[in-house]
Design a protein around this motif. Structure first.
Motif, PDB file in Angstrom:
ATOM      1  N   SER A 128      -2.645   6.262   1.983  1.00  0.00           N
ATOM      2  CA  SER A 128      -3.623   5.570   0.466  1.00  0.00           C
ATOM      3  C   SER A 128      -2.747   4.230   1.088  1.00  0.00           C
ATOM      4  O   SER A 128      -3.335   2.997   0.200  1.00  0.00           O
ATOM      5  N   LYS A 129      -1.670   3.887   1.662  1.00  0.00           N
ATOM      6  CA  LYS A 129      -1.001   2.545   2.213  1.00  0.00           C
ATOM      7  C   LYS A 129      -0.246   2.235   0.581  1.00  0.00           C
ATOM      8  O   LYS A 129      -0.803   0.765   1.049  1.00  0.00           O
ATOM      9  N   ARG A 130      -0.374   2.780   0.385  1.00  0.00           N
ATOM     10  CA  ARG A 130       0.646   2.301  -1.256  1.00  0.00           C
ATOM     11  C   ARG A 130       2.184   2.387  -1.276  1.00  0.00           C
ATOM     12  O   ARG A 130       2.641   3.738  -1.232  1.00  0.00           O
ATOM     13  N   PRO A 131       2.553   1.364  -1.976  1.00  0.00           N
ATOM     14  CA  PRO A 131       4.179   1.839  -2.375  1.00  0.00           C
ATOM     15  C   PRO A 131       4.398   3.600  -3.454  1.00  0.00           C
ATOM     16  O   PRO A 131       3.543   3.569  -4.665  1.00  0.00           O
ATOM     17  N   ALA A 132       5.110   3.910  -2.408  1.00  0.00           N
ATOM     18  CA  ALA A 132       5.613   5.406  -3.310  1.00  0.00           C
ATOM     19  C   ALA A 132       5.860   4.921  -4.896  1.00  0.00           C
ATOM     20  O   ALA A 132       5.551   6.041  -5.617  1.00  0.00           O
TER      21      ALA A 132
END
Length: 591
Positions: A128-132
């Protein structure tokens, strides 16, 4: 107070002090406290080791075996990937992850459920190209609160049930906790699905599809090979690579001498550079600068026999063999045919050499090994992979059989055919006999330190009641609580249990608070059940620090969290637990 009560008070205070000090392991503290209590006569010698024969010990050991069998099977991976493939927004993804991990934690030890879902959360963040960081803390908190649903979901429930059995002759039953735990878990899931927005989004950058999960900063050893363009260049030249994303913190040369270089130091062939930087920068400079990961070629002689090699990122779990050891002392290369290539620890730089670095829970390691054996090696070492898990053929079938055996045990227990400890012990034995898990893995899944701690502390906790100390403290607390409505007294016990748990382990918190809460209830003329439920709930819901519960610590490194980040989400969730948990307790267990 009598002399015996004073001695019991001193033992309890010493125990609290040692747990807060944190220099000794909690099982060693428990053993030392038990011996001291025996020496003072607080615990009678004929009851000193009754804790090890208590049914709660059998239940916990059996649940650990069952949980390991189900968590290693990967039975839920396919379903979860399909659900996460449909969920596109962060809110939907967090909701799916926290819902499944919470409900599964009702029947599987929460560390096991976190081990199942952490790789899935990391994959979701990457795709999702979001921070973990937006996914992992809600996941950990969901695994904790889901344990409040059933008797076996979390250790505090089992211990409170034992305290109730001592006080009334009847323990809590398997699903007595559902009336409070299930609605509270659903409320928490709804909260976490929205409140992830308070978490920092800049701790771990979103990775591209071609990357593995990006660690905050690795400490890596790179060796300058013949023909490297950096031979004759300076440390400053190398640090300028990729806009300064790498830092040289040491140079090892001249038969192992360790130097802290300035930026003007010249680099020579065969120098070993201890560098810190992100995994992408390390990968780029090794290829472009003709630098080699130190030790990465030392298993090449076995390559023909065992096939291709791979590099895996993994997190050191709470029960890992690595904890307290180094790669050298454990014989990682000799005994496990695995190289340690890099290590990362959240919040602190690592200055020791890789081979002598002492691992801690939550360290993220980069391991190189053989594809045929890497899955088994990670399981044996007790490390959780941070990439797609490679599962054995037939894993889902084995997982389904383990779930079926657990379901039969639950049915027999609910129908009162057999007591809980017999049902779970039988289920664990059947799982081993049907080869759902090897006998070696079953023994390894039983955390001896937890068993020793509980076995030692159970008689110490019971001594608080037998010496009259719990009644004495309860009388004074009841005097203060008498000024409050009954509902606020329950809320007070819940809040106190929640506050002391990060300082202690949740088991000692229950064993100390349980008898006192029961004494308060009796002094006020109330039923002890709502007060014991408040203790269990407060001890299970540890959201305020990364150190109170191992699940909070496990997500700290991969999420890039800092100590204070836990308050952002944990404090409002704790307030919600008190605000919603108190009326739920009073509804299910009237005063």
């Amino acid at each position: 107070m009598s002399i015996l009560q004073v001695e019991a008070m001193l033992v309890a205070l010493a125990m609290l002090g040692l747990f807060m000090w944190g220099r000794w392991r909690y099982d060693l503290v428990a053993v030392a406290v038990l011996l001291t209590a025996i020496g003072l006569g607080v615990v009678k010698t004929d009851k000193a080791f009754d804790g090890f024969s208590h049914p709660v010990i059998v239940i916990i050991a059996a649940v650990l075996v069952i949980s390991k069998a189900i968590s290693r099977s990967g039975v839920l991976d396919g379903l979860m990937r399909r659900l996460l493939g449909v969920a596109k927004s962060t809110t939907a993804q967090v909701a799916v992850l926290t819902t499944t991990v919470s409900l599964l934690s009702a029947i599987i030890k929460n560390v096991g459920t976190l081990g199942i879902f952490m790789p899935l959360a990391l994959q979701t963040a990457r795709r999702s190209k979001r921070p973990a960081s937006l996914y992992l803390m809600p996941l950990a908190f969901g695994s904790l609160i889901g344990g409040t649903i059933t008797l076996i979901g979390t250790s505090p429930n089992l211990l409170v049930s034992a305290i109730r059995e001592t006080a009334t002759g009847e323990p809590f039953q398997m699903f007595d906790f559902v009336y409070v735990g299930l609605p509270l878990t659903l409320i928490a899931i709804a909260f976490l699905a929205v409140a992830w927005r308070v978490l920092p989004a800049d701790r771990t950058p979103a990775a591209s599809e071609s990357q593995r999960f990006a660690i905050e900063r690795y400490t890596t050893e790179l060796q300058i090979e013949k023909g490297s363009p950096y031979i004759g260049k300076t440390v400053g030249d190398l640090e300028s690579f990729d806009e300064g994303s790498l830092t040289v913190i040491a140079i090892i040369r001249e038969a192992g001498h360790h130097y802290i270089p300035s930026r003007t130091w010249l680099l020579f062939e065969n120098d070993i550079l201890v560098v810190q930087g992100g995994s992408e920068a390390v990968e780029a400079i090794t290829s472009e600068g003709k630098l080699a990961l130190a030790g990465s070629g030392e298993l090449e002689t076995l390559k023909k026999e065992l096939g291709d090699m791979e590099v895996v990122e993994a997190i050191v779990g709470s029960e890992s063999l690595l904890v307290g050891e180094s790669a050298r002392s454990l014989g990682l290369r000799q005994h496990y045919e695995t190289n340690l290539l890099a290590v990362s620890r959240a919040g602190r730089p690592i200055t020791s050499r890789l081979q002598s670095h002492r691992f801690e829970v939550g360290d993220v390691v980069l391991l190189q090994g053989f594809q045929k054996t890497m899955v088994a090696t990670l399981a044996e070492l007790g490390c959780l992979p941070l990439a797609d898990r490679k599962l054995d053929l037939g894993g889902e079938r084995r997982g389904a059989i383990s779930l079926g055996i657990l379901a039969i045990a639950l049915i027999l227990m609910v129908l009162h055919v057999v007591p809980a400890h017999v049902a779970f012990f039988g289920a664990a034995v059947l799982i081993v006999l049907s080869r759902q898990i090897s006998l070696k893995a079953a023994y390894e899944s039983i955390d001896g330190s937890i068993i020793v701690m509980l076995g030692a502390l159970i008689p110490v906790g019971e001594s608080l009641k037998e010496t009259g100390l719990a009644e004495y403290l309860g009388e004074h607390l009841a005097t203060a609580a008498s000024l409050l409505p009954g509902s606020l007294s329950v809320a007070l016990i819940l809040a106190v249990a929640m506050l002391v748990t990060p300082i202690l382990h949740h088991a000692p918190a229950v064993l100390v608070m349980g008898p006192i809460a029961a004494a308060v209830a009796e002094r006020l003329g109330y039923s002890i059940d709502p007060f014991l439920m408040a203790v269990a709930l407060g001890a299970a819901c540890d959201f305020l620090t990364p150190i109170g519960h191992q699940n909070n610590l496990l997500v700290m490194g991969p999420g890039g969290y800092r100590f204070g980040d836990y308050w952002r989400l944990g404090l409002p969730l704790s307030i919600l637990v008190v605000a919603a948990g108190t009326p739920l307790i009073l509804w299910a267990w009237p005063l």
